[in-house]
Design an enzyme around this catalytic site. Structure first.
Site, PDB file in Angstrom:
ATOM      1  N   CYS A  69      -1.242   3.630  -9.482  1.00 20.94           N
ATOM      2  CA  CYS A  69      -1.520   3.176 -10.841  1.00 20.94           C
ATOM      3  C   CYS A  69      -2.805   3.868 -11.289  1.00 20.94           C
ATOM      4  O   CYS A  69      -3.219   4.856 -10.693  1.00 20.94           O
ATOM      5  CB  CYS A  69      -1.602   1.652 -10.938  1.00 20.94           C
ATOM      6  N   ASN A  72      -6.133   1.648  -9.169  1.00 16.44           N
ATOM      7  CA  ASN A  72      -5.833   1.155  -7.824  1.00 16.44           C
ATOM      8  C   ASN A  72      -6.499  -0.188  -7.547  1.00 16.44           C
ATOM      9  O   ASN A  72      -6.935  -0.463  -6.430  1.00 16.44           O
ATOM     10  CB  ASN A  72      -6.220   2.194  -6.762  1.00 16.44           C
ATOM     11  N   CYS A  87      -5.106  -3.166  -9.549  1.00 19.98           N
ATOM     12  CA  CYS A  87      -4.187  -4.204 -10.030  1.00 19.98           C
ATOM     13  C   CYS A  87      -2.768  -3.964  -9.532  1.00 19.98           C
ATOM     14  O   CYS A  87      -2.299  -4.598  -8.593  1.00 19.98           O
ATOM     15  CB  CYS A  87      -4.202  -4.298 -11.561  1.00 19.98           C
ATOM     16  N   ARG A  88      -2.073  -3.030 -10.152  1.00 18.74           N
ATOM     17  CA  ARG A  88      -0.646  -2.862  -9.901  1.00 18.74           C
ATOM     18  C   ARG A  88      -0.315  -2.247  -8.546  1.00 18.74           C
ATOM     19  O   ARG A  88       0.522  -2.780  -7.803  1.00 18.74           O
ATOM     20  CB  ARG A  88      -0.009  -2.030 -11.017  1.00 18.74           C
ATOM     21  N   SER A  89      -0.925  -1.123  -8.211  1.00 23.71           N
ATOM     22  CA  SER A  89      -0.532  -0.446  -6.967  1.00 23.71           C
ATOM     23  C   SER A  89      -0.921  -1.221  -5.709  1.00 23.71           C
ATOM     24  O   SER A  89      -0.122  -1.286  -4.772  1.00 23.71           O
ATOM     25  CB  SER A  89      -1.026   1.004  -6.932  1.00 23.71           C
ATOM     26  N   ASP A 111       0.103  -2.590 -17.437  1.00 23.89           N
ATOM     27  CA  ASP A 111      -1.226  -2.766 -16.865  1.00 23.89           C
ATOM     28  C   ASP A 111      -1.780  -4.111 -17.339  1.00 23.89           C
ATOM     29  O   ASP A 111      -1.992  -4.312 -18.536  1.00 23.89           O
ATOM     30  CB  ASP A 111      -2.141  -1.623 -17.311  1.00 23.89           C
TER      31      ASP A 111
END
Length: 157
Positions: free
Chosen positions: A9, A12, A14-16, A124
């Site tokens: 993401c 690095n 939140c999402r990944s 995001d």
């Protein structure tokens, strides 16, 4: 031989890392932890060495995933040789990865599109509220379930 997967993401945080934590947990539950090498990274370097966003940690913990020990890092050109699957969370990060990709390196893909979900981007949640983090978890849990099935099929399970 293990499958090597990198989630990517922007920062690095939140999402990944959430995707990494979910998949790690689901693979362990399926008895497939040793079959996959996992990591996550960001296209930007703003958060290098930092833990995931506290809201991501809290939301993940609410569903039983511990991502608190993960630390942010930036994607490198070497990652394209090291990993078999490089899975981007959205179109912007995919475009960045495509520009960074060296000749002969792994071809990055959109994670949700690869898994055939109805939407192709993980939004995001950084600038939003708790509902955004819950939406991210919903999407990533669905996509990770597909990856677990794929890994299980590779290993005859």
């Amino acid at each position: 031989m293990s499958l090597r997967i990198l989630f990517v993401c922007m920062g690095n945080i939140c999402r990944s890392p959430t995707a990494e934590g979910i998949l790690r947990d689901k693979l362990a539950a399926a008895g497939l932890a040793e079959a996959v090498e996992l990591d996550s990274a960001g296209t930007g370097d703003w958060h290098r060495g930092k833990a995931p966003d506290s809201r991501a940690i809290q939301a993940a913990a609410g569903r039983g995933y511990d991502i608190s020990g993960l630390r942010a890092r930036q994607v490198t050109a070497e990652d394209f040789q090291r990993f078999d699957l490089i899975l981007a969370m959205d179109h912007d990060n995919l475009a960045w990865l495509e520009q960074l990709r060296p000749e002969g390196g792994a071809v990055p893909e959109l994670f949700l599109a690869r898994q055939g979900l109805a939407v192709d981007e993980v939004p995001d949640p950084y600038y939003g509220g708790a509902a955004g983090f819950e939406r991210v978890l919903d999407l990533l849990e669905a996509a990770c379930a597909g990856l677990v099935a794929e890994v299980a099929a590779r290993h005859g399970r």
